[in-house]
Design a protein around this motif. Structure first.
Motif, PDB file in Angstrom:
ATOM      1  N   ARG A   1       0.821  -1.217   0.000  1.00 46.86           N
ATOM      2  CA  ARG A   1       0.000   0.000   0.000  1.00 46.86           C
ATOM      3  C   ARG A   1       0.851   1.261   0.000  1.00 46.86           C
ATOM      4  O   ARG A   1       0.602   2.201  -0.765  1.00 46.86           O
ATOM      5  N   ASN A   2       1.839   1.338   0.894  1.00 45.39           N
ATOM      6  CA  ASN A   2       2.649   2.560   0.984  1.00 45.39           C
ATOM      7  C   ASN A   2       3.378   2.850  -0.326  1.00 45.39           C
ATOM      8  O   ASN A   2       3.395   3.990  -0.810  1.00 45.39           O
TER       9      ASN A   2
ATOM     10  N   THR B   1       0.844   3.954  -2.917  1.00 40.45           N
ATOM     11  CA  THR B   1       0.386   5.319  -2.650  1.00 40.45           C
ATOM     12  C   THR B   1       1.419   6.342  -3.104  1.00 40.45           C
ATOM     13  O   THR B   1       1.081   7.355  -3.739  1.00 40.45           O
TER      14      THR B   1
ATOM     15  N   LEU C   1      -8.448   3.276  -1.520  1.00 43.14           N
ATOM     16  CA  LEU C   1      -7.621   2.394  -2.339  1.00 43.14           C
ATOM     17  C   LEU C   1      -7.819   0.961  -1.857  1.00 43.14           C
ATOM     18  O   LEU C   1      -7.481   0.630  -0.708  1.00 43.14           O
TER      19      LEU C   1
END
Length: 309
Positions: A219-220, A223, A237
């Motif tokens: 995710r990070n 992003t 998301l």
């Protein structure tokens, strides 16, 4: 006149007639036994023969050129039919490959070449632009609700082929053929048009939910990638949880859409260029399939693909 004179006159007359008769007989003989022609007539005759010969040679050359032209034209028609046949075959193959979630190594070699041509000749850019216009026209006729429950789902795996590992594997495969510039061009076009659409949806206050097939653990990184590419202000998301990693992508995406609807969201539009996101349950009011070069129909499979050498 004396008798001697009369006798001489008769002899001379007789010789003259004899000589004339012999002369006439000789002219007739020359006509019957040979062909007599003046120099002028001979020149005309030979000139006529040369003219006929030149005309025959010209006719032969013209026929040869016409025959060659017909052969070239026929060859061009055959080549065009072959190219058209290959294109139709690859389109059908890509459609069935997406419907059945086939892997990249199932894509025929000839179709990879046509995929590059699709980008190189500008058809991909024209199709992408037209598709985005269709999406924009649809949402321009609608107004989202004030409660924020009317949402648009956008597949971000369309925007980015995937992580650098995926992209590098794809680039390594095509770089041998000198196609890397066209792959990069397609990525740039896809990003440019999709970002433009994303920003227009935001201007019209549509909540945009982003979908990804990648694991939650990324995710990070995802992003950061989205922000660096110009994407900001999305509603949420969605990424795979641990128990969803073994799911078929179609099942995973259908499950997440169903969950959204159960939570009260109304899916006004679903945008993707991959077929697995556009089939199944809970698709919402409208689905939009963006064009995709044949290579990219299989981007999310590249990690497990072993290309033939």
């Amino acid at each position: 006149m004396s008798a001697y004179a009369h006798q001489m006159e008769r002899q001379l007359s007789s010789q003259s007639l004899s000589s004339r008769g012999g002369s006439e007989h000789g002219s007739q003989y020359m006509v019957e036994s040979g062909f007599y022609m003046t120099t002028f007539a001979a020149v005309i005759f030979i000139g006529g023969l040369i003219t006929v010969g030149v005309l025959l040679i010209t006719l032969l050359v013209t026929l040869a050129v016409m025959l060659q032209s017909c052969q070239n034209r026929s060859s061009g028609v055959v080549e065009l039919m072959k190219s058209s046949g290959d294109n139709s075959y690859c389109k059908l193959f890509a459609l069935h490959a997406e419907l059945n979630n086939l892997e990249a190594d199932n894509l025929p070699e000839i179709c990879r070449g046509l995929a590059i041509r699709y980008i190189k000749e500008g058809q991909f850019a024209r199709d992408l632009n037209l598709s985005i216009q269709i999406v924009e026209s649809y949402f321009n006729t609608l107004t989202p609700s004030y409660n924020g429950l009317d949402v648009v789902l956008m597949d971000i795996d369309d925007i980015f082929a995937s992580s650098s590992k995926y992209s590098n594997l794809l680039i390594d495969r095509v770089n041998v053929r000198g196609y890397i510039e066209y792959i990069e061009e397609a990525k740039h076009l896809k990003h440019m048009f999709t970002l433009k659409l994303f920003m227009k949806l935001q201007v019209r206050r549509w909540p945009v939910i982003l979908l990804s097939r990648k694991h939650e653990g990324q995710r990070n990184a995802t992003t950061e990638l989205l922000i660096s590419a110009g994407y900001r202000g999305w509603s949420s998301l969605i990424m795979r949880l641990d128990d969803e990693m073994q799911m078929d992508s179609r099942e995973y995406l259908s499950r997440r859409r169903t969950i959204l609807q159960k939570e009260g969201f109304h899916i006004t539009g679903l945008i993707s260029n991959q077929m697995d996101a556009l089939i199944g349950q809970s698709l919402g009011k409208r689905v939009f399939k963006l064009p995709n070069p044949l290579y990219y129909s299989f981007d999310h499979h590249i990690e497990s693909t072993k290309f033939p050498s």
